[in-house]
Design a protein around this motif. Structure first.
Motif, PDB file in Angstrom:
ATOM      1  N   ILE A 133       0.833  -1.204   0.000  1.00 48.28           N
ATOM      2  CA  ILE A 133       0.000   0.000   0.000  1.00 48.28           C
ATOM      3  C   ILE A 133       0.868   1.255   0.000  1.00 48.28           C
ATOM      4  N   LEU A 134       1.938   1.238   0.795  1.00 48.00           N
ATOM      5  CA  LEU A 134       2.817   2.410   0.853  1.00 48.00           C
ATOM      6  C   LEU A 134       3.519   2.648  -0.484  1.00 48.00           C
ATOM      7  N   GLU A 135       3.861   1.590  -1.181  1.00 46.10           N
ATOM      8  CA  GLU A 135       4.470   1.756  -2.506  1.00 46.10           C
ATOM      9  C   GLU A 135       3.463   2.377  -3.481  1.00 46.10           C
ATOM     10  N   ASN A 136       2.227   1.948  -3.402  1.00 48.05           N
ATOM     11  CA  ASN A 136       1.192   2.545  -4.259  1.00 48.05           C
ATOM     12  C   ASN A 136       1.015   4.026  -3.959  1.00 48.05           C
ATOM     13  N   ILE A 137       1.031   4.362  -2.674  1.00 49.89           N
ATOM     14  CA  ILE A 137       0.899   5.775  -2.290  1.00 49.89           C
ATOM     15  C   ILE A 137       2.084   6.577  -2.803  1.00 49.89           C
ATOM     16  N   SER A 138       3.267   5.997  -2.691  1.00 48.23           N
ATOM     17  CA  SER A 138       4.470   6.683  -3.177  1.00 48.23           C
ATOM     18  C   SER A 138       4.387   6.972  -4.670  1.00 48.23           C
ATOM     19  N   ASN A 139       3.853   6.048  -5.434  1.00 49.29           N
ATOM     20  CA  ASN A 139       3.718   6.260  -6.877  1.00 49.29           C
ATOM     21  C   ASN A 139       2.705   7.351  -7.200  1.00 49.29           C
ATOM     22  N   LEU A 140       1.655   7.442  -6.384  1.00 50.97           N
ATOM     23  CA  LEU A 140       0.605   8.434  -6.628  1.00 50.97           C
ATOM     24  C   LEU A 140       0.954   9.803  -6.060  1.00 50.97           C
ATOM     25  N   LEU A 141       1.775   9.822  -5.009  1.00 49.77           N
ATOM     26  CA  LEU A 141       2.192  11.079  -4.375  1.00 49.77           C
ATOM     27  C   LEU A 141       3.718  11.114  -4.312  1.00 49.77           C
ATOM     28  N   PRO A 142       4.369  11.305  -5.441  1.00 48.83           N
ATOM     29  CA  PRO A 142       5.833  11.194  -5.476  1.00 48.83           C
ATOM     30  C   PRO A 142       6.559  12.225  -4.615  1.00 48.83           C
ATOM     31  N   ARG A 143       5.907  13.334  -4.295  1.00 52.97           N
ATOM     32  CA  ARG A 143       6.566  14.365  -3.480  1.00 52.97           C
ATOM     33  C   ARG A 143       6.358  14.131  -1.979  1.00 52.97           C
ATOM     34  N   CYS A 144       5.594  13.114  -1.646  1.00 51.73           N
ATOM     35  CA  CYS A 144       5.351  12.796  -0.228  1.00 51.73           C
ATOM     36  C   CYS A 144       6.414  11.817   0.256  1.00 51.73           C
ATOM     37  N   GLN A 145       7.132  12.198   1.291  1.00 53.78           N
ATOM     38  CA  GLN A 145       8.095  11.275   1.887  1.00 53.78           C
ATOM     39  C   GLN A 145       7.369  10.340   2.851  1.00 53.78           C
ATOM     40  N   ILE A 146       7.923   9.139   3.031  1.00 54.11           N
ATOM     41  CA  ILE A 146       7.255   8.121   3.838  1.00 54.11           C
ATOM     42  C   ILE A 146       8.188   7.624   4.936  1.00 54.11           C
ATOM     43  N   ALA A 147       7.658   7.616   6.149  1.00 56.67           N
ATOM     44  CA  ALA A 147       8.362   7.055   7.305  1.00 56.67           C
ATOM     45  C   ALA A 147       7.539   5.901   7.856  1.00 56.67           C
ATOM     46  N   VAL A 148       8.217   4.875   8.373  1.00 56.73           N
ATOM     47  CA  VAL A 148       7.510   3.773   9.014  1.00 56.73           C
ATOM     48  C   VAL A 148       8.007   3.612  10.447  1.00 56.73           C
ATOM     49  N   SER A 149       7.128   3.089  11.277  1.00 51.84           N
ATOM     50  CA  SER A 149       7.423   2.940  12.699  1.00 51.84           C
ATOM     51  C   SER A 149       6.838   1.627  13.187  1.00 51.84           C
ATOM     52  N   GLY A 150       7.020   1.360  14.483  1.00 49.68           N
ATOM     53  CA  GLY A 150       6.494   0.142  15.075  1.00 49.68           C
ATOM     54  C   GLY A 150       7.576  -0.874  15.387  1.00 49.68           C
ATOM     55  N   PRO A 151       7.238  -1.950  16.094  1.00 45.31           N
ATOM     56  CA  PRO A 151       8.245  -2.950  16.492  1.00 45.31           C
ATOM     57  C   PRO A 151       9.008  -3.558  15.325  1.00 45.31           C
ATOM     58  N   HIS A 152       8.318  -3.956  14.259  1.00 42.91           N
ATOM     59  CA  HIS A 152       9.017  -4.595  13.137  1.00 42.91           C
ATOM     60  C   HIS A 152       9.994  -3.620  12.478  1.00 42.91           C
ATOM     61  N   ALA A 153       9.541  -2.396  12.293  1.00 39.82           N
ATOM     62  CA  ALA A 153      10.422  -1.384  11.700  1.00 39.82           C
ATOM     63  C   ALA A 153      11.616  -1.101  12.599  1.00 39.82           C
ATOM     64  N   SER A 154      11.408  -1.130  13.913  1.00 37.83           N
ATOM     65  CA  SER A 154      12.497  -0.858  14.841  1.00 37.83           C
ATOM     66  C   SER A 154      13.560  -1.940  14.806  1.00 37.83           C
ATOM     67  N   VAL A 155      13.153  -3.187  14.515  1.00 40.46           N
ATOM     68  CA  VAL A 155      14.095  -4.302  14.474  1.00 40.46           C
ATOM     69  C   VAL A 155      14.766  -4.407  13.108  1.00 40.46           C
ATOM     70  N   TYR A 156      14.001  -4.200  12.036  1.00 40.75           N
ATOM     71  CA  TYR A 156      14.495  -4.434  10.684  1.00 40.75           C
ATOM     72  C   TYR A 156      14.587  -3.144   9.863  1.00 40.75           C
ATOM     73  N   GLY A 157      14.900  -2.046  10.537  1.00 39.55           N
ATOM     74  CA  GLY A 157      14.953  -0.755   9.850  1.00 39.55           C
ATOM     75  C   GLY A 157      15.902  -0.730   8.670  1.00 39.55           C
ATOM     76  N   ALA A 158      17.100  -1.222   8.855  1.00 42.28           N
ATOM     77  CA  ALA A 158      18.092  -1.195   7.780  1.00 42.28           C
ATOM     78  C   ALA A 158      17.636  -2.035   6.595  1.00 42.28           C
ATOM     79  N   GLU A 159      17.086  -3.214   6.866  1.00 42.50           N
ATOM     80  CA  GLU A 159      16.616  -4.085   5.787  1.00 42.50           C
ATOM     81  C   GLU A 159      15.476  -3.449   5.002  1.00 42.50           C
ATOM     82  N   ILE A 160      14.572  -2.777   5.716  1.00 39.93           N
ATOM     83  CA  ILE A 160      13.451  -2.127   5.036  1.00 39.93           C
ATOM     84  C   ILE A 160      13.951  -1.021   4.116  1.00 39.93           C
ATOM     85  N   LEU A 161      14.889  -0.228   4.603  1.00 37.56           N
ATOM     86  CA  LEU A 161      15.447   0.839   3.764  1.00 37.56           C
ATOM     87  C   LEU A 161      16.193   0.260   2.561  1.00 37.56           C
TER      88      LEU A 161
END
Length: 410
Positions: free
Chosen positions: A59-87
């Protein structure tokens, strides 16, 4: 809670911000995207989870394609553990907010607006010249009363009901503290969002201020204190009870608590202040299992206090976790006998689910007791992904069916 608190922190500092809970609003993907596009944000923050990860990122990838000037941040336990992999794997994600992130987000917004370098934003991971940079960890918020109350006005408040044991609806959920001093190996929040077993509490007066306001303004019929362990600090609970009685707030309330942290005097004070129901996390009635998982519960005391809770007329709900290391057919029978002995009003049976970032996950992975590497399977309400030395996943599934048929569940 974190998204709602983060929204209120941004708004308090003069930022235009909205909080959207598409699940509670019952929006499908297209409706969700349309609502986001109508706001046209410069920065979108999404709290992602382990079992919903694939869907969240799609869903976030779809939003990024539709709103290319909007930057996206993610949070939560999974993001906190696998932040580098997600980036590394998701080019459309710009930032990772690690751990408790209200102040991290505010700091990030201020830096983006002023054009300052992001290296000083503690708790942030991002790309810098195509390289992934993990900034220093952010210190936890010391004074929780410095935070404004969480954003609620723009959310569908009457859909957030925890009506266990007949707790009147609509009811409002609140936090009076963050963290837990216990060290249960399976517990997600302390090990990922708080990075340790700290405990911070709000002032009783501030808690009851929020409680009274929400009841008066929105006509809620009950309050549920959704702390990790509401009664971890006896003085804190007694202070809240004293404030409720002093202000003559006549409304039922409930809390998540630990049975062996209770005592009769404390329960009586809570009852006088309007306690209607309590959830007690037991997990297993086998001492060896609890000790191995570092829960170290005094089961004898728990039995006594659960019975006393019911004697006072307080509804009791017990939660159990099937498939912890050492689980056998006999340990499940011990749990069954514990329930028969304490006679709770309702029970909850989940499968032990080892979330990334916990000691429990590391143990099962290292001992080859994990049965799935698909994150979408990591939902203990619906799927068993573990085995023990004696029990297969299908054995645990059958045992859960047997328990749920025998006892009233919520």
């Amino acid at each position: 809670f974190f998204l709602a608190y983060a929204t209120s922190v941004l708004k308090k500092e003069g930022n235009e911000a909205q909080c959207l809970d598409a699940i509670a609003e019952e929006l499908d993907e297209q409706q969700t995207i349309e609502k986001i596009m109508s706001f046209s944000p410069n920065l979108l923050v999404a709290e992602i989870s382990t079992p919903s990860l694939r869907n969240d990122l799609k869903i976030l990838e779809n939003i990024s394609n539709l709103l290319p000037r909007c930057q996206i941040a993610v949070s939560g336990p999974h993001a906190s553990v696998y932040g580098a992999e997600i980036l590394r794997e998701s080019h459309f994600i710009d930032y990772i907010l690690i751990g408790e992130y209200e102040q991290t987000l505010l700091d990030l917004v201020n830096h983006l607006e002023s054009g300052r370098e992001l290296r000083t934003v503690d708790g942030l991971a991002y790309r810098e010249h195509a390289k992934i940079r993990m900034n220093n960890p952010r210190q936890l918020i010391e004074n929780l009363d410095d935070l404004p109350w969480p954003e609620r006005e723009s959310l569908p408040l009457y859909k957030y009901n925890d009506g266990f044991c007949g707790l009147p609806v609509p009811n409002i959920q609140m936090w009076t503290s963050r963290g837990c001093l216990f060290a249960c190996s399976f517990c997600l929040w302390p090990q990922t969002m708080y990075r340790g077993h700290s405990y911070r509490k709000r002032k009783p007066g501030a808690v009851v201020d929020e409680m009274a306001y929400m009841v008066k303004k929105f006509n809620f019929k009950a309050v549920y204190f959704d702390d990790d362990v509401f009664n971890i600090d006896r003085t804190h609970v007694l202070g809240i009870c004293e404030e409720i009685e002093k202000r003559q707030i006549k409304i039922p309330w409930a809390a998540m608590a630990r049975a062996d942290c209770m005592d009769e005097e404390l329960l009586e004070s809570m009852t006088h202040a309007g306690l209607y129901a309590v959830k007690y996390g037991i997990e297993s009635a086998n001492r060896n299992i609890l000790n191995f998982c570092k829960k170290n519960m005094d089961l004898d005391k728990a039995r006594v206090l659960i019975r006393f809770t019911r004697k006072l007329g307080i509804k009791t709900h017990l939660t159990f976790c099937l498939g912890l290391p050492g689980e056998t057919r006999e340990t499940v029978q011990e749990t069954r006998r514990f329930i028969q002995d304490t006679q709770p009003d309702s029970c909850q049976f989940s499968f032990a689910t080892p979330f990334p970032g916990t000691d429990f996950f590391n143990f099962l992975r290292d001992h080859h007791l994990l049965l799935s590497d698909q994150w979408s399977d990591y939902d203990g309400n619906f799927k068993c992904i573990v085995k023990t030395q004696e029990l297969k996943d299908e054995d645990l599934q059958k045992l859960r069916v047997s328990l749920t048929r025998q006892f009233k569940i919520f």
